[in-house]
Write a protein that holds these residues in place. Sequence first.
Motif, PDB file in Angstrom:
ATOM      1  N   LEU A  59       0.884  -5.124  -9.079  1.00 13.74           N
ATOM      2  CA  LEU A  59       0.321  -4.177  -8.359  1.00 13.74           C
ATOM      3  C   LEU A  59       0.852  -2.773  -8.800  1.00 13.74           C
ATOM      4  CD1 LEU A  59      -0.172  -5.219  -4.771  1.00 13.74           C
ATOM      5  CD2 LEU A  59      -1.949  -5.068  -6.697  1.00 13.74           C
ATOM      6  N   VAL A  60       2.149  -2.774  -9.228  1.00 10.28           N
ATOM      7  CA  VAL A  60       2.539  -1.426  -9.827  1.00 10.28           C
ATOM      8  C   VAL A  60       2.044  -1.147 -11.136  1.00 10.28           C
ATOM      9  CG1 VAL A  60       4.796  -0.357 -10.580  1.00 10.28           C
ATOM     10  CG2 VAL A  60       4.577  -1.389  -8.066  1.00 10.28           C
ATOM     11  N   GLY A  61       2.137  -2.458 -11.828  1.00 11.09           N
ATOM     12  CA  GLY A  61       1.508  -2.416 -13.226  1.00 11.09           C
ATOM     13  C   GLY A  61      -0.074  -1.709 -13.303  1.00 11.09           C
ATOM     14  N   GLY A  90       1.064  -1.249  -0.056  1.00 12.76           N
ATOM     15  CA  GLY A  90       0.038   0.075  -0.012  1.00 12.76           C
ATOM     16  C   GLY A  90       0.749   1.238   0.016  1.00 12.76           C
ATOM     17  N   GLY A  91       1.846   1.158   0.808  1.00 14.18           N
ATOM     18  CA  GLY A  91       2.921   2.429   0.749  1.00 14.18           C
ATOM     19  C   GLY A  91       3.439   2.903  -0.572  1.00 14.18           C
ATOM     20  N   LEU A  92       3.703   1.498  -1.200  1.00 11.06           N
ATOM     21  CA  LEU A  92       4.453   1.925  -2.538  1.00 11.06           C
ATOM     22  C   LEU A  92       3.720   2.435  -3.527  1.00 11.06           C
ATOM     23  CD1 LEU A  92       6.498   1.420  -4.581  1.00 11.06           C
ATOM     24  CD2 LEU A  92       5.897  -1.168  -4.964  1.00 11.06           C
ATOM     25  N   VAL A  93       2.172   1.636  -3.432  1.00  4.08           N
ATOM     26  CA  VAL A  93       1.218   2.202  -4.641  1.00  4.08           C
ATOM     27  C   VAL A  93       0.715   3.451  -4.168  1.00  4.08           C
ATOM     28  CG1 VAL A  93      -1.187   1.762  -4.940  1.00  4.08           C
ATOM     29  CG2 VAL A  93       0.290  -0.054  -4.926  1.00  4.08           C
ATOM     30  N   HIS A  94       0.637   4.055  -2.854  1.00  6.68           N
ATOM     31  CA  HIS A  94       0.233   5.314  -2.808  1.00  6.68           C
ATOM     32  C   HIS A  94       1.433   6.474  -2.894  1.00  6.68           C
ATOM     33  CE1 HIS A  94      -0.726   8.855   0.057  1.00  6.68           C
ATOM     34  NE2 HIS A  94      -2.050   8.476  -0.332  1.00  6.68           N
ATOM     35  N   ALA A 115       8.697   2.763 -13.890  1.00  5.85           N
ATOM     36  CA  ALA A 115       9.373   1.780 -14.383  1.00  5.85           C
ATOM     37  C   ALA A 115      10.603   1.205 -13.450  1.00  5.85           C
ATOM     38  CB  ALA A 115       9.795   1.860 -15.848  1.00  5.85           C
ATOM     39  N   VAL A 116      11.007   2.215 -13.020  1.00  2.00           N
ATOM     40  CA  VAL A 116      12.214   1.653 -12.070  1.00  2.00           C
ATOM     41  C   VAL A 116      11.497   1.124 -10.858  1.00  2.00           C
ATOM     42  CG1 VAL A 116      13.866   2.712  -9.963  1.00  2.00           C
ATOM     43  CG2 VAL A 116      13.803   3.685 -12.506  1.00  2.00           C
TER      44      VAL A 116
END
Length: 177
Positions: free
Chosen positions: A73-75, A28-32, A118-119
């Motif tokens: 999820l990043v995609g 969640g932290g990454l997505v947010h 992308a990174v």
Amino acid sequence: MTAPDDAIAAAWVRGEEGALEQAYHRWGGLVHGLARRAVGADSADDVSQQVFVSAWRGRATYDPSQGPLGAWLVGITRRRIADHLRARPRLAEVPADPATLEPERGEWSEMDRDDLLAVYEELERIGDPQRRIVLLAHVQGLTHPEIAELVQLPLGTVKSHLTRTIARLRTRMGGDR
């Protein structure tokens, strides 16, 4: 303590109760953070919620053999950000605070949003502890000794992980950043 990534992914695939919560806790932290940098603080919560709702509804399309759940999820995050940006009125104001669009410090602050996403996607594929070390160094701006203390690894190991991971990212991303 969070379950290992592969355990969360397996529970996700099975649609187990609690899998969404575990995935949100882990990524969640990454997505947010990605959403905040791309669309600003005001819209990041909405985009993040859309990502996890879409991901959960479409969980049958996730194939663990194609990559880690975090990268998947990043995609989805990239697509939801693009959807959000397309839906904005053309004359919408750009957020007044440029810090909401880019990392606050580190060498990645000059990258455009697509490259930055992308990174992050590549970092999800690489996994921990390398991913965490790179993020601590280049997004949060911590020093090598601070990272070594935080991740409880020898300083030389942190430096080696950082050097090899950055080289790997440059190779995978096809450029000299």
